[in-house]
Write an enzyme that holds these catalytic residues in place. Structure first.
Site, PDB file in Angstrom:
ATOM      1  N   ASP A   1       0.768   5.319  -9.151  1.00  0.00           N
ATOM      2  CA  ASP A   1      -0.604   4.818  -9.193  1.00  0.00           C
ATOM      3  C   ASP A   1      -0.642   3.287  -9.306  1.00  0.00           C
ATOM      4  OD1 ASP A   1      -3.320   5.168  -9.129  1.00  0.00           O
ATOM      5  OD2 ASP A   1      -3.507   5.953 -11.169  1.00  0.00           O
TER       6      ASP A   1
ATOM      7  N   GLU B   1      -4.132  -4.135  -8.605  1.00  0.00           N
ATOM      8  CA  GLU B   1      -5.577  -4.098  -8.907  1.00  0.00           C
ATOM      9  C   GLU B   1      -6.001  -4.695 -10.240  1.00  0.00           C
ATOM     10  OE1 GLU B   1      -3.732  -1.456  -7.831  1.00  0.00           O
ATOM     11  OE2 GLU B   1      -5.049   0.206  -7.305  1.00  0.00           O
TER      12      GLU B   1
ATOM     13  N   ASP C   1      -9.721   7.072  -5.404  1.00  0.00           N
ATOM     14  CA  ASP C   1     -10.675   7.828  -6.217  1.00  0.00           C
ATOM     15  C   ASP C   1     -12.039   7.924  -5.562  1.00  0.00           C
ATOM     16  OD1 ASP C   1      -8.534   7.710  -7.906  1.00  0.00           O
ATOM     17  OD2 ASP C   1      -9.422   6.258  -9.282  1.00  0.00           O
TER      18      ASP C   1
END
Lengths: 754, 754
Positions: A432, A436, A501
């Site tokens: 993941d 970001e 997501d």
């Protein structure tokens, strides 16, 4: 008057000079310079419309849980309206002559300064424009206007969820959360902005990538990890705006004759993804959690309902704790034997039954955990300049250190953590995040690079580490690692992308529909293997997952490389593949269809690995002569032979699909349609039955896999047995979802009918 | 090394030169220039931090029913980092010497060009910086950075509804619709944006005015009607950004010792408003409509309930028609005798009874109406460049021509229309609109000026016309004309401002609260007479007016120069002062309080007219030594003696009020509070009873009007007789409002409690 014009014309002609250097050709006269790439005009400069500007500005990058607020104040912006073409060396006198190595063009302001020297060079198949030198001041803004045909279409840009054909908008290149809602006109985005400043926008993405392909058959890849803005709003130019250390910018180009050749050349340059492990085709990877017993019980329930299972993905293998966002995984990347007793044994047992276990990891480690203390003591985390200590990153209700992958010792340490997961028996994981959440303003890296430039680069490094770990363990062909974040060279490092997501809804900008342009734009950026969570991920307020959404999403993903489910961030409030026996039955059928397609999955995967043709392709990839297909973003070809038009809206019983000229066969009943091009080369749109479970799919009649595709027809007998009674079904099985949906309907009715 | 630094220091000292020209003083050395205005540093220029930039850009001004979408693309922006100070004439050699007339400073780029010559001159009390000459290209962007103290506060900017103390934000100077909601975080703004692109923002206003006062006791007024952006976001400078014909820019300054003196000097310069007609103090101006009988019946009903009425304002005197926005006035400015039979007679009759009639007009005339045909034939409207014909302005569901007030014949014609309204017997009108709806891109004016510069100027012209009409008719002291739109010199032309179209709610950005900072900022911009619609104006969806809002708004407006009601855009769906007998009773009491205050109203009005002290004043105006008062935007002094803290939220029974150091008496019961300053000079905050009808008001004990104020105490007996039962009361009297409010409560509860 007549005489003067004639003499001026002669003067102009006299000054026309043309010269070539590799793929580049330069045509210049006294007032203008035109630069061609393999006979395509790519840059046009005149003193009235200069192609290059330099500037000075100060930028701010405010990080709010991965949602960045980026702004810049401009102090100076100077038109470089004059130019000279130099042969090889700076400061030589102006001699325009052919050279096979490199050329330098000096763009400068009328008054001589500032100026920028751009180097045009060729190496192998790649032609490059790079910044050679800047004089006249400390400039940290560069604008370069590439020439554009008003009708030209542009694709790529990494993972773009809203638009596939990119012109008409601007795209910032900055890895960040994609946001919730992603459309300022929707009420979901409004509330996400209001409550958390997390609504996102059309361009927010985990995986921006300054790689673009043009239907004029060239690609451009910008090697530059600082912030850049790709402004495609102008009719006559593509303007690239670069911030910070602009001297590092390199623009790489190549051309081709066909889309196939263009993607092959692009992926030659960026690197390709190997084929995913073949055990994936044994069924679906089931995302479940909660502990050994709960996980095994759910999988058994699914299997006894006919679901084919290839893997069990347990994101909470390292433990859990509760925040207001929902249950969160405990980010200390070690087996939690309390929550998962006997996991080491069960992994081996299940593997013998043909089912793999997958785990979860990301580059952040939760504060005060054992791993954190270990790594912190060794100085393995990115540091804060202010404090000199580990820079803590805020993930909502907990803080983390981030492994400094530019530190060779930390890199090796974390690679061993990944290898340990393989040794434990995991056959893959969600890797993941990436850049970001990493602050761009206060972060100190081992390699000393600016955090503003490292933010995007971090996503590349994280992918590289994962690929190296499985390669060194000699398990690259057996391991399924999926990542959401990426940047410039990520396609060469990432094994499989997943779309991140999505909201658990049918919205265009952040629901089921959005993963289709996302897959297409990734494909045209050189990333050929992508997939998405069946049913989406994010749920809150009135955004809750229905059975219809799960099944629609699942039926689409049958026709993508990988079929994987996710329970979402609020499992109990949302519909799961295991919620009712009927859902299990419906999903079982989808897993059967997916495995039925195995020979074709393998064929498509080889094309991705060997040639870089993406698994999900835009229609123009194989039908370039049809002018209708260049704007299609919600249909795709899976490989060359299957045409898929996913149903991405609620309550549809029929659906329209565009068929380009070819002989097509409807997958569910064998109906043949021979589409003959009209005088402009266009095909036709047909409407087909689209009950849940029958997504609109056609195959090419001449496909080598025709016999395989014919085996799908018997499955058409499926019909949802209670579609007419969906409301009561919902009320009985999940009253919470029911109440939210009813409230949403009433709300919209009252507000919009006034 | 030591030696070198010393010699450099000597060198620098040698170069320090100081010289004076009127209020301006120039201090320069080799690298920097400081300009002082009466000993206040106002501009600081160094080569590293230049104060002046020139640029080139293209702007677009998209008009959507008066909501402008303004954007600019910047081509060049050049720091002018060098300077020379010239005596009087351009091109003379550099001689720095004292002069009482004018100085010219040439700012230029290092390379000599571009450059701008700024002229510093003094005339009377006013000191002016103007653009004298620009060389080196066609520049249409100018940035001027005025020096700022980090702690300095700035006020003014015309009518600013969200912020009174302006620093920390940017303010575009462009007349437009203020918008609906005006706060991107509220759901009302969200829907207004979604449905009509009309949500507005914190800075959108009908009356922008580039006039600013600083607590360093100087004012600056920018004479420049093109678009400008006042950027107050920086700690160390106030940056003014000017677009288009920048050579026209003039910055006027003056200083003072006290706020009183500063406002007196500002209004000396801009012009002051005469006192409003005294008949206004006979009661409220009642906004009603629907025809002669309906209007008279309503007024009679109000009067028999004890309401004191000074005027009847009938906006639909010229007729009506229906659109989806609600009923709209027919914009053909002639009496509609069908709808208003006997109006000519009734006006005279009512006047004898002490009640005036008021009408409505704006500078637009509806297409195909008799007046339109007449004016169109004579070419009296603004024209379109594209068609050469009248430029039609879209007002939603009808189109209009706009009177070209730069055409002397049209100006005279429209002035006669206004005079005709006076002759008919009207004692005033709402002079609606100004530049808000006029396109900036395709409009041709008689005087040939650019429409981009005329857009804002139009508001000034429209005010000027109205003032001239009543002055020439010798009725300026008897006529009540109220306007919402304004720009630069409007305070010298406008008689009374009203705050425009608030939402009928308690929101901060567009409801009752917003008119308080609006009045204060207008006051500090030189516009001393303002007021607002009792109960607000705009209603749609769940935004509906309650009785509480009407009464709260009314009780505040008792303590402003004018008490006037408006039925709003959807009269039937909203609470009116005449909705129930109880409301009439409550409102009657407010009109009695308003008339009771007449001697004080007159006193305050004279201060506005004679000295330019605004009627509604910020607390610092009279209490400058208290450091707490500079950020207060929801309290005001009405005149020097009444301190008012309006209740601007729903369902309040007590309210806090800040009292600066003085002897204060609570208006409703005579309680005295002697506020002694603390060591920093601060006062105290007290909480008072704030039932509906008892707004928190204190008076200065030493006021000359103490006896008058003592007469208010008996009125405290008022209590809302059914406040505990408001819900049923609402359901019985206006079920529509009830349903909307209940739905709004449920919606917020469900969404925000999840």
């Amino acid at each position: 008057m007549q005489i003067i014009s004639v003499s001026l014309a002669i003067f102009a002609i006299t000054w026309n000079v043309e010269t070539t250097c590799g793929l580049f050709t330069f045509k210049k006269n006294i007032h203008s310079l035109e630069i061609f790439l393999d006979n395509r005009l790519i840059l046009k400069h005149t003193s009235a419309q200069p192609a290059v500007h330099l500037g000075v500005g100060t930028a701010s990058y405010k990080n709010n849980h991965g949602n960045f607020d980026i702004s810049s104040t401009l102090s100076d912006r100077v038109s470089l309206n004059s130019f000279t073409v130099l042969e090889n060396e700076i400061n030589s006198t102006e001699v325009v002559s052919a050279s096979n190595e490199s050329f330098i063009v000096n763009f400068f302001h009328d008054l001589g300064t500032p100026s920028i020297y751009l180097k045009f060079s060729n190496e192998g198949l790649i032609s490059t424009i790079s910044v050679n030198k800047i004089t006249g001041g400390k400039y940290n803004r560069l604008w370069l206007k590439f020439w554009a045909d008003p009708k030209e279409t542009i694709y790529g840009g990494g993972e773009q969820f809203n638009y596939f054909s990119l012109r008409g908008r601007s795209y910032p290149m900055w890895a960040r959360e994609q946001g919730v809602g992603r459309n300022k006109s929707t009420i979901v985005t409004y509330f996400a902005d209001l409550i958390a400043g997390a609504g996102g926008d059309y361009h927010t993405t985990y995986w921006p990538q300054p790689t673009f392909v043009s239907d004029r058959m060239y690609f451009m890849h910008l090697d530059f990890s600082f912030f850049s803005l790709v402004n495609l709003t102008n009719e006559n130019c593509h303007e690239l705006e670069l911030w910070e250390d602009i001297a590092q910018a390199k623009f790489h180009f190549n051309t081709a004759v066909t889309w196939k050749q263009l993607l092959e050349r692009l992926t030659d340059f960026l690197g390709r993804q190997p084929t995913p492990p073949e055990w994936l085709y044994n069924g679906a990877v089931i995302g479940v959690q909660g502990g050994t017993d709960e996980v095994l019980q759910k999988v058994e329930e699914l299997q006894s309902g006919g679901v084919k299972v290839s893997g069990i993905w347990i994101q909470d293998w390292s433990g859990k704790f509760v925040t207001s966002f929902g249950k969160r995984v405990y980010w200390n990347w070690q087996w939690d034997p309390t929550m998962y007793p006997r996991l080491d044994v069960e992994i081996k047992r299940m593997r013998k039954l043909g089912i793999r276990f997958l785990s979860y990891i990301n580059p952040h480690v939760i504060k005060d955990s054992p791993m954190y203390q270990d790594a912190d003591a060794q100085g393995f985390f990115i540091k804060s300049k202010e404090t000199g200590k580990t820079q803590l990153v805020d993930f909502g209700e907990f803080d983390c250190g981030t492994v400094d992958l530019t530190n060779p010792d930390a890199y090796k340490w974390y690679k061993n953590v990944l290898k340990g997961m393989l040794e434990f028996g995991f056959s893959g994981w969600m890797a993941d995040f990436g850049g970001e959440y990493i602050p761009a303003e206060d972060a100190v890296y081992f390699n000393g690079r600016s955090p503003k430039g490292m933010h995007n680069s971090y996503s590349e490094l994280w992918a590289k580490l994962n690929k190296e770990a499985v390669t060194e363990a000699e398990k690259i062909n057996d391991t399924f690692i999926f990542m959401r974040s990426g940047f410039g060279r990520s396609p060469g490092y990432t094994l499989v992308n997943w779309a991140g997501d999505q909201n658990v809804d049918f919205s265009y900008a952040d629901g089921l529909a959005s993963v289709i342009p996302a897959a297409l734009s990734m494909g045209m950026s050189g990333m050929g293997f992508t997939h998405s969570d069946v049913g989406g991920y994010f749920s809150d307020l009135c955004v809750v997952r229905t059975e219809e959404l799960v099944l629609r999403w699942g039926e689409m993903n049958v026709f993508t490389p990988i079929l994987r489910t996710h329970e979402g961030n609020r499992p109990n409030r949302n519909w799961q593949v295991y919620t009712t026996e009927k859902t299990i039955r419906s999903f079982a059928r989808l897993t059967q269809l997916y495995t039925l397609l195995t020979p074709y999955h393998k064929f498509v995967a080889k094309e991705v690995a060997n040639h870089g043709y993406p698994a999900q392709r835009p229609l123009f990839f194989h039908y370039p002569d049809d002018p209708s297909v260049y704007d299609i973003k919600f249909q795709y070809l899976y490989g060359s032979d299957l045409l898929v038009a996913p149903v991405f809206l609620e309550a549809q019983r029929t659906w329209q699909i565009y068929l380009p000229p070819d002989r097509w066969v409807y997958l569910w009943n064998g109906t043949e349609i021979n589409v003959v091009p009209d005088e402009e080369g266009r095909g036709i749109t047909v409407a087909v039955n689209a009950e849940i479970g029958n997504p609109p799919v056609f195959y090419r009649k001449s496909s080598d896999f025709s016999q395989l595709f014919q085996r799908f027809a018997p499955y058409v007998v499926y019909r949802p047995d209670d579609s007419s009674n969906l409301t009561w079904h919902l009320l009985l099985n999940n009253p919470t979802i029911f109440i939210f949906l009813i409230f949403r309907k009433v709300f919209w009715y009252v507000f919009l009918s006034v």
